[in-house]
Design a protein around this motif. Structure first.
Motif, PDB file in Angstrom:
ATOM      1  N   LEU A  48       0.830  -1.206   0.000  1.00  0.00           N
ATOM      2  CA  LEU A  48       0.000   0.000   0.000  1.00  0.00           C
ATOM      3  C   LEU A  48       0.866   1.257   0.000  1.00  0.00           C
ATOM      4  O   LEU A  48       0.630   2.208  -0.763  1.00  0.00           O
ATOM      5  N   LYS A  49       1.906   1.235   0.826  1.00  0.00           N
ATOM      6  CA  LYS A  49       2.808   2.389   0.924  1.00  0.00           C
ATOM      7  C   LYS A  49       3.542   2.644  -0.393  1.00  0.00           C
ATOM      8  O   LYS A  49       3.903   3.787  -0.704  1.00  0.00           O
ATOM      9  N   ALA A  50       3.774   1.614  -1.166  1.00  0.00           N
ATOM     10  CA  ALA A  50       4.453   1.784  -2.457  1.00  0.00           C
ATOM     11  C   ALA A  50       3.593   2.589  -3.430  1.00  0.00           C
ATOM     12  O   ALA A  50       4.109   3.157  -4.395  1.00  0.00           O
ATOM     13  N   ARG A  51       2.296   2.653  -3.178  1.00  0.00           N
ATOM     14  CA  ARG A  51       1.378   3.366  -4.071  1.00  0.00           C
ATOM     15  C   ARG A  51       0.943   4.723  -3.526  1.00  0.00           C
ATOM     16  O   ARG A  51       0.636   5.632  -4.296  1.00  0.00           O
ATOM     17  N   LYS A  52       0.880   4.853  -2.183  1.00  0.00           N
ATOM     18  CA  LYS A  52       0.382   6.099  -1.594  1.00  0.00           C
ATOM     19  C   LYS A  52       0.846   6.206  -0.149  1.00  0.00           C
ATOM     20  O   LYS A  52       1.219   5.202   0.474  1.00  0.00           O
ATOM     21  N   PRO A  53       0.859   7.412   0.427  1.00  0.00           N
ATOM     22  CA  PRO A  53       1.333   7.577   1.814  1.00  0.00           C
ATOM     23  C   PRO A  53       0.452   6.822   2.806  1.00  0.00           C
ATOM     24  O   PRO A  53      -0.773   6.782   2.666  1.00  0.00           O
ATOM     25  N   VAL A  54       1.097   6.238   3.813  1.00  0.00           N
ATOM     26  CA  VAL A  54       0.397   5.563   4.907  1.00  0.00           C
ATOM     27  C   VAL A  54       0.851   6.204   6.217  1.00  0.00           C
ATOM     28  O   VAL A  54       2.027   6.127   6.570  1.00  0.00           O
ATOM     29  N   VAL A  55      -0.071   6.832   6.905  1.00  0.00           N
ATOM     30  CA  VAL A  55       0.233   7.504   8.164  1.00  0.00           C
ATOM     31  C   VAL A  55      -0.421   6.715   9.293  1.00  0.00           C
ATOM     32  O   VAL A  55      -1.616   6.425   9.252  1.00  0.00           O
ATOM     33  N   VAL A  56       0.363   6.350  10.306  1.00  0.00           N
ATOM     34  CA  VAL A  56      -0.161   5.601  11.447  1.00  0.00           C
ATOM     35  C   VAL A  56      -0.533   6.563  12.566  1.00  0.00           C
ATOM     36  O   VAL A  56       0.209   7.495  12.884  1.00  0.00           O
ATOM     37  N   SER A  57      -1.699   6.322  13.154  1.00  0.00           N
ATOM     38  CA  SER A  57      -2.135   7.034  14.360  1.00  0.00           C
ATOM     39  C   SER A  57      -2.320   5.995  15.450  1.00  0.00           C
ATOM     40  O   SER A  57      -3.201   5.139  15.364  1.00  0.00           O
ATOM     41  N   MET A  58      -1.474   6.053  16.484  1.00  0.00           N
ATOM     42  CA  MET A  58      -1.566   5.093  17.580  1.00  0.00           C
ATOM     43  C   MET A  58      -2.542   5.607  18.628  1.00  0.00           C
ATOM     44  O   MET A  58      -2.466   6.746  19.050  1.00  0.00           O
ATOM     45  N   SER A  59      -3.435   4.735  19.058  1.00  0.00           N
ATOM     46  CA  SER A  59      -4.420   5.085  20.078  1.00  0.00           C
ATOM     47  C   SER A  59      -3.857   4.725  21.453  1.00  0.00           C
ATOM     48  O   SER A  59      -2.782   5.179  21.816  1.00  0.00           O
ATOM     49  N   ASP A  60      -4.565   3.917  22.230  1.00  0.00           N
ATOM     50  CA  ASP A  60      -4.098   3.550  23.572  1.00  0.00           C
ATOM     51  C   ASP A  60      -2.833   2.697  23.523  1.00  0.00           C
ATOM     52  O   ASP A  60      -1.874   2.936  24.248  1.00  0.00           O
ATOM     53  N   VAL A  61      -2.873   1.668  22.657  1.00  0.00           N
ATOM     54  CA  VAL A  61      -1.776   0.690  22.593  1.00  0.00           C
ATOM     55  C   VAL A  61      -1.463   0.363  21.136  1.00  0.00           C
ATOM     56  O   VAL A  61      -2.373   0.153  20.333  1.00  0.00           O
ATOM     57  N   ALA A  62      -0.208   0.336  20.799  1.00  0.00           N
ATOM     58  CA  ALA A  62       0.249  -0.182  19.505  1.00  0.00           C
ATOM     59  C   ALA A  62       1.572  -0.873  19.792  1.00  0.00           C
ATOM     60  O   ALA A  62       2.646  -0.378  19.473  1.00  0.00           O
ATOM     61  N   ALA A  63       1.482  -2.029  20.451  1.00  0.00           N
ATOM     62  CA  ALA A  63       2.671  -2.711  20.958  1.00  0.00           C
ATOM     63  C   ALA A  63       2.798  -4.096  20.360  1.00  0.00           C
ATOM     64  O   ALA A  63       1.820  -4.695  19.917  1.00  0.00           O
ATOM     65  N   SER A  64       4.034  -4.589  20.352  1.00  0.00           N
ATOM     66  CA  SER A  64       4.360  -5.910  19.824  1.00  0.00           C
ATOM     67  C   SER A  64       3.842  -6.017  18.393  1.00  0.00           C
ATOM     68  O   SER A  64       4.245  -5.247  17.532  1.00  0.00           O
ATOM     69  N   GLY A  65       2.912  -6.948  18.104  1.00  0.00           N
ATOM     70  CA  GLY A  65       2.385  -7.037  16.751  1.00  0.00           C
ATOM     71  C   GLY A  65       1.733  -5.744  16.302  1.00  0.00           C
ATOM     72  O   GLY A  65       1.734  -5.416  15.112  1.00  0.00           O
ATOM     73  N   GLY A  66       1.169  -5.000  17.249  1.00  0.00           N
ATOM     74  CA  GLY A  66       0.587  -3.698  16.927  1.00  0.00           C
ATOM     75  C   GLY A  66       1.632  -2.719  16.430  1.00  0.00           C
ATOM     76  O   GLY A  66       1.357  -1.892  15.544  1.00  0.00           O
ATOM     77  N   TYR A  67       2.852  -2.801  16.976  1.00  0.00           N
ATOM     78  CA  TYR A  67       3.941  -1.960  16.470  1.00  0.00           C
ATOM     79  C   TYR A  67       4.525  -2.558  15.194  1.00  0.00           C
ATOM     80  O   TYR A  67       4.939  -1.828  14.283  1.00  0.00           O
ATOM     81  N   TYR A  68       4.547  -3.878  15.111  1.00  0.00           N
ATOM     82  CA  TYR A  68       5.039  -4.585  13.910  1.00  0.00           C
ATOM     83  C   TYR A  68       4.341  -4.023  12.668  1.00  0.00           C
ATOM     84  O   TYR A  68       4.990  -3.628  11.687  1.00  0.00           O
ATOM     85  N   ILE A  69       3.000  -3.976  12.689  1.00  0.00           N
ATOM     86  CA  ILE A  69       2.263  -3.542  11.501  1.00  0.00           C
ATOM     87  C   ILE A  69       2.369  -2.039  11.282  1.00  0.00           C
ATOM     88  O   ILE A  69       2.106  -1.549  10.177  1.00  0.00           O
ATOM     89  N   ALA A  70       2.772  -1.301  12.318  1.00  0.00           N
ATOM     90  CA  ALA A  70       2.920   0.157  12.182  1.00  0.00           C
ATOM     91  C   ALA A  70       4.286   0.552  11.657  1.00  0.00           C
ATOM     92  O   ALA A  70       4.442   1.629  11.060  1.00  0.00           O
ATOM     93  N   SER A  71       5.269  -0.289  11.864  1.00  0.00           N
ATOM     94  CA  SER A  71       6.666   0.115  11.710  1.00  0.00           C
ATOM     95  C   SER A  71       7.056   0.540  10.300  1.00  0.00           C
ATOM     96  O   SER A  71       8.004   1.305  10.122  1.00  0.00           O
ATOM     97  N   GLY A  72       6.335   0.067   9.283  1.00  0.00           N
ATOM     98  CA  GLY A  72       6.717   0.403   7.918  1.00  0.00           C
ATOM     99  C   GLY A  72       5.990   1.597   7.341  1.00  0.00           C
ATOM    100  O   GLY A  72       6.114   1.879   6.143  1.00  0.00           O
ATOM    101  N   ALA A  73       5.229   2.321   8.159  1.00  0.00           N
ATOM    102  CA  ALA A  73       4.424   3.438   7.662  1.00  0.00           C
ATOM    103  C   ALA A  73       5.284   4.609   7.205  1.00  0.00           C
ATOM    104  O   ALA A  73       6.459   4.735   7.583  1.00  0.00           O
ATOM    105  N   THR A  74       4.686   5.482   6.418  1.00  0.00           N
ATOM    106  CA  THR A  74       5.369   6.688   5.968  1.00  0.00           C
ATOM    107  C   THR A  74       5.694   7.594   7.151  1.00  0.00           C
ATOM    108  O   THR A  74       6.787   8.167   7.227  1.00  0.00           O
ATOM    109  N   LYS A  75       4.742   7.713   8.080  1.00  0.00           N
ATOM    110  CA  LYS A  75       4.946   8.525   9.276  1.00  0.00           C
ATOM    111  C   LYS A  75       4.078   7.965  10.398  1.00  0.00           C
ATOM    112  O   LYS A  75       2.964   7.497  10.156  1.00  0.00           O
TER     113      LYS A  75
END
Length: 634
Positions: A405-432
Motif C-alpha cells: 500500500l505504501k508503495a502506491r500512496k502515503p500511509v500515516v499511522v495514528s496510535m491510540s491507547d496501545v500499539a505494541a508488539s504485533g501492533g507496532y510490527y504492523i505500524a513500523s513500515g508506515a510513511t509517518k
C-alpha cells in the motif's frame, strides 16, 4: 451499528416514505367481474402510514413523566444553549449491539467541532454520566473541548461522580458542577497485574512458555506468581508518564500550581463541598439547577450525538444501506481513507467486516488494504491502531500488505491507547507514525508456548499416551510439557521470527538492526519515550495524522473520509451468526457462570482474566506470537 430503536424508527419512516401500493391491472379482468370498489385506505378508518409516522415521531419524544427535551421558548433559529449527554464507554469503533456499543471517539469529536461552528449555539452543557475512557483518548477529547471554547462558546460540565481519567475530561470545561453528595476521586494512576498461575496450578495445568527479549513479559501471568523486576520497571515508567499527564492537565485547566495538584492527588478523595473548596469544581448543584443557572434566560435544547436521528431522510438512507438496497456511502473524488486496526491480531478471517471492529484478522484486513491500494481515488491512508499484537504470522502478512500500500500512496499511522508488539510490527513500515504521550508502544519481542494439562487430566482419571513416528512427531500433540529437544526447536523458531521483527522495524525506521536491538527486548515504551528513541515520528492524535495524510496526498481538508471497517450491512451480520466461543472450554453455560462470578467480584480483574484465557487458547493455533500483555490500568 443501527441500534434497535434506530431501526424501528427507520422502518417506520421507510413505510411512510413509500408510495401507495399500485392498484391491480384491471385490463385483464374477466368480463363478468364486479368493479373493484376497494379504496387504498384501510377499512375502519385506520391509516397505517399515519400511524407509523406518529410512532416514528413519538419514539423521539419524551414521555409524560420524562424530562423535557427543550425549554418552552426554544427556537432553533435563535441563539440558544445545547445539552449533550455523555454516558458509557468512549471507543474507537462502536461494537455491534442492539443496545449500542459505546460512543465512537471520532464521531464525538466531529460532533463537537460541528457544534463549535454553529452560529446559533451560545454555549454547551455536557452532562457526563459514568463515562469510561482511556488516558490517550481523554487527551484527544480534551483537545476538541478546548476547540469549542476557542470558538467562543461557553462550555459547562456536570457530573454526579468523577474519577481520575473522566475528571480530566471535566477539567477541560470552563465551569464544572458536581451533584450534591457527589465526590471527586483523583487518587492518581494505578496498575494491577493479574496472574493466573495459581489457578492453573489448582487445575494441574502447566504453562510451558518461552520468550525472546528480557522484557517480553506476555507469558508472565501464566508462568510466574508475581511480576518480574523487568515488568515492575516497565509499569513504573508507564505510571510516571500518566501521573505527569494528570498533573499537567489539572494544573493547566484549573489554574493551580503543579505542587498543589500533587498534594490534591495524594489526598485523593473529595466530597462535593471539599472539591469546590479546593477549586477542583465550581458549583455543587443538581443538573437542572446548574443548567438553568448557566444559561440564564437563554433557551436550551437537548442535542443528539448523531444529528441524523432528527433527519428522516438520513434515517431512511441508513436503513437502506443496512439492508443493501443502496451502495455504501463513500466520498466522491480524491479522499483519505481511515483504516481501523483494533484488538488482537489473529490468523484467518475472524468475523469478517463485523469482526474487524474487535479483532485484526489477516484474511479480513489484507484484502481491504489491497482494495484500497488499487483505488486511485484514495490518495493517502491513515491506519488507526489500538492493539497489543497477537499472531506473528498474521502480523507479517499485514506488514507486507501495508508495504504494498505504501508503495502506491502515503500511509500515516495514528496510535491510540496501545500499539505494541504485533501492533507496532504492523505500524513500523508506515510513511509517518503519530503517537500520544501516554500511548503504549514498542514491545519488540516474541513469545511462544502452550498449556500442558496432562497432570490436571490425570486427577480426573484421564491418562494420555502420545505415540508417533519421527523424533518430534508428538511435539504439537503431547499434553505434557515440551522435552528439552522440543523446547530448543521452538526457541530456534522464535529467534528467527524475532530477527524478522527487528529487521522490519529497522527497515521502516531507517536504522540498523543493531540499533533496534538495543531498544527491543520486548520493552514497552510510552509514546513520549518512543518519540525520543525514534520509534515514532511525532506526538499527536488522529487529527494530526489526518492533517498529515491530507497534506501528503494533496487532498482538500473539507473532503469527507472513507472509513474501514464500514457500517455493517445485513449481509455482514448474517455472515457472522453462529460463532459462539467458549475459551475456557467449559461450555457456554458453565463458562457464563464463571465469567459472571468474576465480574461480580471485580469487573476489571474479570476482563483481564478473560483476556488471559483467550490468549492462552490462541497459542493452540499460533504457537509463536508477537504479543504484549499489559496490566489493568486505572
Amino acid at each position: 451499528m443501527l441500534g434497535a430503536r434506530t431501526i424501528v424508527c427507520a422502518l417506520a419512516l421507510a413505510a411512510c416514505a413509500n408510495p401507495s401500493p399500485k392498484p391491480p391491472d384491471r385490463s385483464a379482468a374477466p368480463a363478468d367481474a364486479k368493479p373493484d370498489t376497494r379504496s387504498d385506505k384501510p377499512e375502519l378508518g385506520f391509516d397505517l402510514k399515519s400511524s407509523l409516522a406518529k410512532i416514528a415521531d413519538n419514539l423521539s419524544k419524551p414521555g409524560p413523566y420524562e424530562a423535557p427535551e427543550a425549554s418552552a421558548d426554544f427556537d432553533p433559529t435563535k441563539p440558544h444553549w445545547g445539552v449533550l449527554q455523555l454516558h458509557g464507554g468512549i471507543v474507537e469503533r462502536e461494537a455491534l449491539s442492539w443496545t449500542g456499543g459505546g460512543i465512537e471517539l471520532r464521531a464525538l469529536i466531529e460532533r463537537l467541532r460541528a457544534l463549535a461552528s454553529d452560529a446559533k449555539l451560545t454555549g454547551l452543557i455536557l452532562r457526563v454520566d459514568g463515562i469510561e475512557i482511556s488516558v490517550p483518548d481523554a487527551i484527544e477529547l480534551r483537545a476538541a473541548l478546548h476547540d469549542v471554547r476557542k470558538a467562543g462558546k461557553r462550555l459547562a460540565c456536570h457530573a454526579e461522580h468523577a474519577t481520575n481519567t473522566p475528571y480530566l475530561v471535566l477539567a477541560a470545561c470552563d465551569r464544572i458542577a458536581l451533584a450534591p453528595v457527589g465526590d471527586v476521586v483523583i487518587d492518581g494512576p494505578a496498575a494491577m497485574p493479574v496472574h493466573i498461575k495459581g489457578l492453573l496450578d489448582k487445575l494441574g495445568v502447566q504453562a510451558d512458555f518461552l520468550h525472546v527479549g528480557a522484557y517480553k513479559g506476555a507469558a508472565e501471568p501464566l508462568t510466574r506468581d508475581a511480576p518480574s523486576k523487568e515488568m515492575d520497571e516497565t509499569i513504573g515508567a508507564i505510571l510516571d508518564r500518566r501521573y505527569q499527564t494528570m498533573v499537567d492537565a489539572i494544573a493547566g485547566d484549573r489554574k493551580l500550581p503543579p505542587k498543589a495538584v500533587q498534594g490534591l492527588i495524594d489526598t485523593g478523595l473529595f466530597p462535593a463541598d471539599q472539591a469546590k473548596a479546593e477549586h477542583l469544581i465550581d458549583d455543587v448543584a443538581s443538573f437542572e439547577a446548574f443548567r438553568d443557572d448557566v444559561r440564564g434566560a437563554a433557551p436550551w435544547t437537548r442535542l443528539e450525538l448523531d444529528p441524523d436521528k432528527a433527519d428522516r431522510l438520513a434515517m431512511v438512507m441508513k436503513l437502506s444501506r443496512f439492508l443493501g438496497a443502496v451502495p455504501a456511502d463513500r466520498p466522491l473524488g480524491s479522499h483519505v481513507a481511515v483504516v481501523y486496526a483494533l484488538g488482537d491480531i489473529v490468523d484467518g478471517s475472524s468475523g469478517g467486516v463485523v469482526g474487524a471492529r474487535q479483532q485484526i484478522a489477516a484474511r479480513t484486513l489484507v484484502p481491504a488494504l489491497h482494495a484500497i491500494a488499487i483505488d486511485d481515488s484514495v490518495k493517502a491512508v491513515v491506519l488507526r491502531i489500538d492493539s497489543g499484537g497477537g499472531s506473528a504470522q498474521a502480523s507479517e502478512l499485514i506488514w507486507r500488505a501495508i508495504a504494498e500500500l505504501k508503495a502506491r500512496k502515503p500511509v500515516v499511522v495514528s496510535m491510540s491507547d496501545v500499539a505494541a508488539s504485533g501492533g507496532y510490527y504492523i505500524a513500523s513500515g508506515a510513511t509517518k507514525i503519530f503517537a500520544l504521550d501516554d500511548t503504549l508502544t514498542g514491545s519488540i519481542g516474541v513469545v511462544g508456548g502452550k498449556l500442558a494439562p496432562r497432570d490436571g487430566l490425570a486427577r480426573l482419571g484421564i491418562t494420555t499416551f502420545p505415540v508417533g513416528r519421527g523424533k518430534r512427531a508428538t511435539m504439537s500433540h503431547s499434553l505434557g510439557p515440551w522435552t528439552d529437544d522440543e523446547r530448543h526447536a521452538i526457541q530456534t523458531a522464535m529467534d528467527a521470527v524475532y530477527q524478522v521483527f527487528v529487521g522490519r522495524v529497522a527497515e521502516g525506521r531507517h536504522q540498523k538492526p543493531e540499533a533496534i536491538q538495543k531498544i527491543a527486548e520486548g520493552r514497552v515504551w510510552t509514546g513520549a519515550k518512543a518519540k525520543d528513541l525514534g520509534l515514532v515520528d511525532a506526538i499527536g492524535g488522529l487529527d494530526d495524522a489526518l492533517a498529515e495524510a491530507r497534506t501528503l496526498g494533496k487532498v482538500d481538508p473539507a473532503t469527507a473520509l472513507e472509513i474501514y471497517p464500514p457500517a455493517p450491512t445485513l449481509h455482514d451480520l448474517v455472515a457472522g451468526f453462529g460463532e459462539v466461543h467458549a475459551p475456557l472450554g467449559l461450555g457456554t453455560d458453565a463458562e457464563a457462570a464463571v465469567v459472571a462470578t468474576l465480574r461480580a467480584l471485580h469487573p476489571a480483574v474479570a476482563a483481564a482474566t478473560e483476556h488471559l484465557v483467550e490468549l492462552v487458547v490462541s497459542f493452540q493455533t499460533s504457537a509463536v506470537q508477537a504479543v504484549a500483555l499489559l496490566p489493568v490500568m486505572f
